[in-house]
Design an enzyme around this catalytic site. Structure first.
Site: not given
Ligand code: SF4
Length: 275
Positions: A122, A187, A215-217, A124, A94, A40, A159
Protein backbone atom coordinates in the site's frame (compact mmCIF):
# COMPACT_ATOMS: atom_id res chain seq x y z
CA UNK A 1 -37.02 -3.57 2.03
CA UNK A 2 -35.83 -0.88 4.45
CA UNK A 3 -32.50 0.63 3.49
CA UNK A 4 -30.45 2.01 6.38
CA UNK A 5 -27.24 3.99 5.94
CA UNK A 6 -24.36 3.70 8.39
CA UNK A 7 -24.10 6.80 10.58
CA UNK A 8 -20.52 7.38 9.42
CA UNK A 9 -19.74 6.37 5.84
CA UNK A 10 -18.13 7.69 2.70
CA UNK A 11 -15.59 10.37 1.91
CA UNK A 12 -13.42 11.38 4.84
CA UNK A 13 -11.75 14.68 5.62
CA UNK A 14 -8.39 13.68 4.08
CA UNK A 15 -9.88 12.55 0.77
CA UNK A 16 -12.15 15.58 0.54
CA UNK A 17 -9.15 17.83 1.14
CA UNK A 18 -7.12 16.07 -1.60
CA UNK A 19 -10.03 16.35 -4.04
CA UNK A 20 -10.43 20.07 -3.25
CA UNK A 21 -6.72 20.58 -3.93
CA UNK A 22 -6.98 18.69 -7.25
CA UNK A 23 -10.05 20.70 -8.27
CA UNK A 24 -8.20 23.93 -7.52
CA UNK A 25 -5.18 22.73 -9.55
CA UNK A 26 -7.47 22.04 -12.54
CA UNK A 27 -7.97 25.78 -12.93
CA UNK A 28 -4.27 26.13 -13.75
CA UNK A 29 -3.16 25.81 -17.39
CA UNK A 30 -0.13 23.68 -16.54
CA UNK A 31 -0.08 19.90 -17.00
CA UNK A 32 -1.25 18.34 -13.75
CA UNK A 33 -0.47 14.86 -12.47
CA UNK A 34 -1.17 12.86 -9.36
CA UNK A 35 1.49 10.42 -8.24
CA UNK A 36 -0.65 7.29 -8.49
CA UNK A 37 -4.47 7.49 -8.45
CA UNK A 38 -5.55 10.40 -6.22
CA UNK A 39 -7.92 8.14 -4.33
CA UNK A 40 -8.70 4.44 -4.53
CA UNK A 41 -11.89 4.94 -6.46
CA UNK A 42 -11.74 4.22 -10.23
CA UNK A 43 -14.83 6.30 -11.07
CA UNK A 44 -13.46 9.45 -9.45
CA UNK A 45 -10.04 8.92 -11.05
CA UNK A 46 -11.69 8.71 -14.51
CA UNK A 47 -13.52 12.00 -13.88
CA UNK A 48 -10.30 13.72 -12.82
CA UNK A 49 -8.53 12.45 -15.95
CA UNK A 50 -11.32 13.82 -18.14
CA UNK A 51 -10.76 17.20 -16.46
CA UNK A 52 -7.00 17.29 -17.05
CA UNK A 53 -5.64 15.75 -13.84
CA UNK A 54 -3.77 12.66 -15.03
CA UNK A 55 -2.24 9.75 -13.16
CA UNK A 56 1.56 9.38 -13.29
CA UNK A 57 2.74 5.91 -12.32
CA UNK A 58 6.09 7.11 -10.98
CA UNK A 59 8.05 10.34 -10.36
CA UNK A 60 10.04 9.61 -13.56
CA UNK A 61 6.86 10.02 -15.59
CA UNK A 62 6.59 13.71 -14.67
CA UNK A 63 9.11 16.06 -16.21
CA UNK A 64 7.20 19.34 -15.95
CA UNK A 65 4.03 20.87 -14.57
CA UNK A 66 2.22 20.27 -11.31
CA UNK A 67 2.41 17.11 -9.21
CA UNK A 68 -0.15 16.37 -6.53
CA UNK A 69 0.94 14.10 -3.68
CA UNK A 70 -2.14 12.12 -2.74
CA UNK A 71 -3.57 11.69 0.75
CA UNK A 72 -1.50 8.49 1.26
CA UNK A 73 1.74 10.51 1.31
CA UNK A 74 5.13 9.43 -0.10
CA UNK A 75 8.65 8.54 1.01
CA UNK A 76 10.79 11.62 1.88
CA UNK A 77 13.20 10.94 -1.02
CA UNK A 78 10.34 10.97 -3.56
CA UNK A 79 9.29 14.41 -2.36
CA UNK A 80 12.90 15.62 -2.52
CA UNK A 81 13.33 14.30 -6.09
CA UNK A 82 10.21 16.08 -7.32
CA UNK A 83 11.27 19.37 -5.75
CA UNK A 84 14.83 19.07 -7.10
CA UNK A 85 13.34 18.64 -10.57
CA UNK A 86 11.71 22.05 -10.21
CA UNK A 87 8.15 20.72 -10.37
CA UNK A 88 5.34 22.50 -8.57
CA UNK A 89 4.43 20.12 -5.76
CA UNK A 90 0.99 20.24 -4.15
CA UNK A 91 1.22 18.12 -1.04
CA UNK A 92 -2.22 16.65 -0.29
CA UNK A 93 -0.85 14.16 2.25
CA UNK A 94 -3.64 13.77 4.81
CA UNK A 95 -2.63 15.44 8.10
CA UNK A 96 -3.35 12.12 9.88
CA UNK A 97 -0.95 10.30 7.55
CA UNK A 98 1.63 13.05 8.08
CA UNK A 99 1.28 12.46 11.83
CA UNK A 100 1.82 8.72 11.30
CA UNK A 101 4.95 9.54 9.26
CA UNK A 102 6.29 11.70 12.10
CA UNK A 103 5.55 8.87 14.55
CA UNK A 104 7.45 6.42 12.33
CA UNK A 105 10.45 8.79 12.27
CA UNK A 106 10.38 9.11 16.09
CA UNK A 107 10.40 5.32 16.44
CA UNK A 108 13.25 5.09 13.91
CA UNK A 109 15.27 7.48 16.07
CA UNK A 110 14.94 5.06 19.01
CA UNK A 111 17.33 2.82 17.06
CA UNK A 112 15.54 -0.55 17.17
CA UNK A 113 13.06 -2.38 14.95
CA UNK A 114 10.08 -0.37 13.73
CA UNK A 115 7.12 -2.67 13.10
CA UNK A 116 4.72 -1.16 10.57
CA UNK A 117 1.32 -2.86 10.74
CA UNK A 118 -0.28 -2.67 7.32
CA UNK A 119 -0.36 -3.87 3.74
CA UNK A 120 3.19 -4.00 2.38
CA UNK A 121 2.19 -2.90 -1.12
CA UNK A 122 0.00 0.00 0.00
CA UNK A 123 1.37 3.45 -0.92
CA UNK A 124 0.80 4.81 2.57
CA UNK A 125 2.83 1.94 4.03
CA UNK A 126 5.65 2.53 1.52
CA UNK A 127 5.69 6.16 2.66
CA UNK A 128 5.68 5.15 6.34
CA UNK A 129 8.61 2.80 5.71
CA UNK A 130 10.51 5.65 4.09
CA UNK A 131 10.18 7.53 7.38
CA UNK A 132 10.71 4.47 9.60
CA UNK A 133 14.19 3.79 8.21
CA UNK A 134 16.19 0.67 7.40
CA UNK A 135 15.04 -1.32 10.43
CA UNK A 136 11.37 -1.13 9.41
CA UNK A 137 9.47 -4.39 8.95
CA UNK A 138 5.95 -4.50 7.55
CA UNK A 139 3.52 -7.07 8.94
CA UNK A 140 -0.06 -7.63 7.86
CA UNK A 141 -0.71 -9.67 11.02
CA UNK A 142 1.04 -11.19 14.05
CA UNK A 143 2.08 -14.32 12.10
CA UNK A 144 4.31 -12.21 9.88
CA UNK A 145 6.50 -10.89 12.72
CA UNK A 146 10.15 -11.79 12.06
CA UNK A 147 11.93 -14.17 14.46
CA UNK A 148 14.33 -11.46 15.53
CA UNK A 149 13.25 -8.03 16.74
CA UNK A 150 15.99 -5.57 17.66
CA UNK A 151 15.05 -3.70 20.85
CA UNK A 152 13.75 -1.13 21.55
CA UNK A 153 10.79 -2.13 19.40
CA UNK A 154 8.35 0.48 18.11
CA UNK A 155 4.99 -0.14 16.46
CA UNK A 156 3.20 2.20 14.07
CA UNK A 157 0.12 1.37 12.05
CA UNK A 158 -1.34 2.23 8.65
CA UNK A 159 -4.12 4.76 9.33
CA UNK A 160 -6.84 2.55 7.85
CA UNK A 161 -6.07 -0.71 9.68
CA UNK A 162 -8.39 -2.17 12.30
CA UNK A 163 -7.72 -1.80 16.02
CA UNK A 164 -8.02 -5.60 16.41
CA UNK A 165 -5.15 -6.16 13.99
CA UNK A 166 -2.93 -3.64 15.76
CA UNK A 167 -3.71 -5.15 19.16
CA UNK A 168 -2.98 -8.70 17.98
CA UNK A 169 0.48 -7.65 16.72
CA UNK A 170 1.25 -5.77 19.95
CA UNK A 171 0.14 -8.77 22.05
CA UNK A 172 2.36 -11.11 20.01
CA UNK A 173 5.37 -8.84 20.65
CA UNK A 174 4.55 -8.71 24.38
CA UNK A 175 4.32 -12.51 24.41
CA UNK A 176 8.05 -12.50 23.56
CA UNK A 177 8.77 -10.51 26.72
CA UNK A 178 9.24 -7.23 24.82
CA UNK A 179 7.27 -4.10 25.75
CA UNK A 180 6.98 -2.10 22.51
CA UNK A 181 6.42 1.64 22.15
CA UNK A 182 3.09 1.78 20.34
CA UNK A 183 1.92 4.69 18.21
CA UNK A 184 -1.73 4.05 17.44
CA UNK A 185 -2.02 6.04 14.23
CA UNK A 186 -5.35 4.59 13.08
CA UNK A 187 -7.28 7.70 12.13
CA UNK A 188 -10.51 8.81 13.78
CA UNK A 189 -12.49 8.73 10.52
CA UNK A 190 -11.47 5.10 9.97
CA UNK A 191 -12.43 4.11 13.52
CA UNK A 192 -15.79 5.89 13.24
CA UNK A 193 -16.57 4.13 9.95
CA UNK A 194 -15.52 0.72 11.28
CA UNK A 195 -17.54 1.03 14.51
CA UNK A 196 -20.58 2.33 12.73
CA UNK A 197 -20.37 -0.43 10.06
CA UNK A 198 -20.01 -3.16 12.72
CA UNK A 199 -23.03 -1.85 14.62
CA UNK A 200 -25.20 -1.65 11.51
CA UNK A 201 -24.06 -5.05 10.17
CA UNK A 202 -25.23 -6.63 13.42
CA UNK A 203 -28.71 -5.12 13.06
CA UNK A 204 -29.65 -5.79 9.41
CA UNK A 205 -30.40 -8.86 7.26
CA UNK A 206 -27.85 -7.87 4.59
CA UNK A 207 -25.35 -5.08 4.10
CA UNK A 208 -23.73 -3.49 1.06
CA UNK A 209 -20.24 -1.99 1.26
CA UNK A 210 -19.56 0.56 -1.49
CA UNK A 211 -16.06 1.47 -2.64
CA UNK A 212 -13.09 0.73 -4.86
CA UNK A 213 -11.93 -2.90 -4.71
CA UNK A 214 -8.37 -1.56 -4.41
CA UNK A 215 -9.28 0.55 -1.36
CA UNK A 216 -7.70 -0.73 1.82
CA UNK A 217 -10.16 0.93 4.19
CA UNK A 218 -13.19 -0.31 2.21
CA UNK A 219 -11.79 -3.85 2.24
CA UNK A 220 -11.51 -3.63 6.03
CA UNK A 221 -15.09 -2.42 6.27
CA UNK A 222 -16.13 -5.46 4.24
CA UNK A 223 -14.20 -7.83 6.55
CA UNK A 224 -15.77 -6.21 9.62
CA UNK A 225 -19.28 -6.42 8.15
CA UNK A 226 -18.76 -10.04 7.08
CA UNK A 227 -17.91 -10.96 10.68
CA UNK A 228 -21.28 -9.57 11.83
CA UNK A 229 -23.50 -10.27 8.82
CA UNK A 230 -23.05 -13.26 6.45
CA UNK A 231 -24.92 -11.42 3.68
CA UNK A 232 -22.26 -8.73 3.18
CA UNK A 233 -21.65 -7.60 -0.39
CA UNK A 234 -18.77 -5.41 -1.60
CA UNK A 235 -19.57 -3.40 -4.75
CA UNK A 236 -17.95 -0.54 -6.64
CA UNK A 237 -21.29 0.79 -7.85
CA UNK A 238 -25.04 0.24 -8.12
CA UNK A 239 -24.66 -1.64 -11.42
CA UNK A 240 -23.13 -4.61 -9.55
CA UNK A 241 -26.10 -5.15 -7.21
CA UNK A 242 -28.05 -8.39 -7.70
CA UNK A 243 -31.64 -8.75 -6.48
CA UNK A 244 -31.00 -12.42 -5.55
CA UNK A 245 -28.59 -11.29 -2.77
CA UNK A 246 -31.49 -9.77 -0.85
CA UNK A 247 -34.18 -12.45 -1.16
CA UNK A 248 -36.10 -12.70 2.11
CA UNK A 249 -34.37 -9.61 3.56
CA UNK A 250 -36.45 -6.99 5.34
CA UNK A 251 -33.60 -4.61 6.15
CA UNK A 252 -30.41 -3.85 4.26
CA UNK A 253 -27.60 -1.62 5.46
CA UNK A 254 -25.30 0.52 3.33
CA UNK A 255 -21.83 1.65 4.27
CA UNK A 256 -18.94 3.00 2.22
CA UNK A 257 -15.21 3.50 2.37
CA UNK A 258 -13.44 6.79 2.97
CA UNK A 259 -12.87 7.23 -0.77
CA UNK A 260 -16.48 6.73 -1.90
CA UNK A 261 -18.24 9.93 -2.98
CA UNK A 262 -21.78 10.69 -1.80
CA UNK A 263 -23.34 10.30 -5.27
CA UNK A 264 -22.09 6.70 -5.58
CA UNK A 265 -23.60 5.85 -2.18
CA UNK A 266 -26.86 7.55 -3.14
CA UNK A 267 -27.09 5.51 -6.38
CA UNK A 268 -26.72 2.28 -4.40
CA UNK A 269 -29.34 3.37 -1.86
CA UNK A 270 -31.82 4.29 -4.61
CA UNK A 271 -31.22 1.03 -6.47
CA UNK A 272 -31.81 -1.00 -3.28
CA UNK A 273 -34.96 0.97 -2.46
CA UNK A 274 -36.30 0.17 -5.93
CA UNK A 275 -35.80 -3.61 -5.49
S1 SF4 B 1 -8.94 7.63 6.08
FE1 SF4 B 1 -8.13 8.95 7.68
S2 SF4 B 1 -5.94 9.05 7.27
FE2 SF4 B 1 -6.90 8.29 5.42
S3 SF4 B 1 -7.28 10.11 4.20
FE3 SF4 B 1 -9.12 9.74 5.40
S4 SF4 B 1 -8.90 11.02 7.24
FE4 SF4 B 1 -6.89 10.80 6.29
Amino acid sequence: MDVIRAKHAGVCYGVERALDMANAAMLDDEDTYTLGPLIHNPKVVEELDANGVHVAASPDDVQEGIVIIRSHGVEPDVLATLRERGLTVIDATCPHVAKAQRSAAQLRDMGGTVVVVGRADHPEVLGLCGHAGERAVVVANADELPDELVEPVGVVVQTTQSTEKLESVVEAIRARGIEPTVKNTICFATRQRQESAARLAGEVDAIVIVGGKNSSNTTHLYEICKAHCPKSHFVEGADELQASWFEGCKTVGVTAGASTPADQIQEVVECLEAM
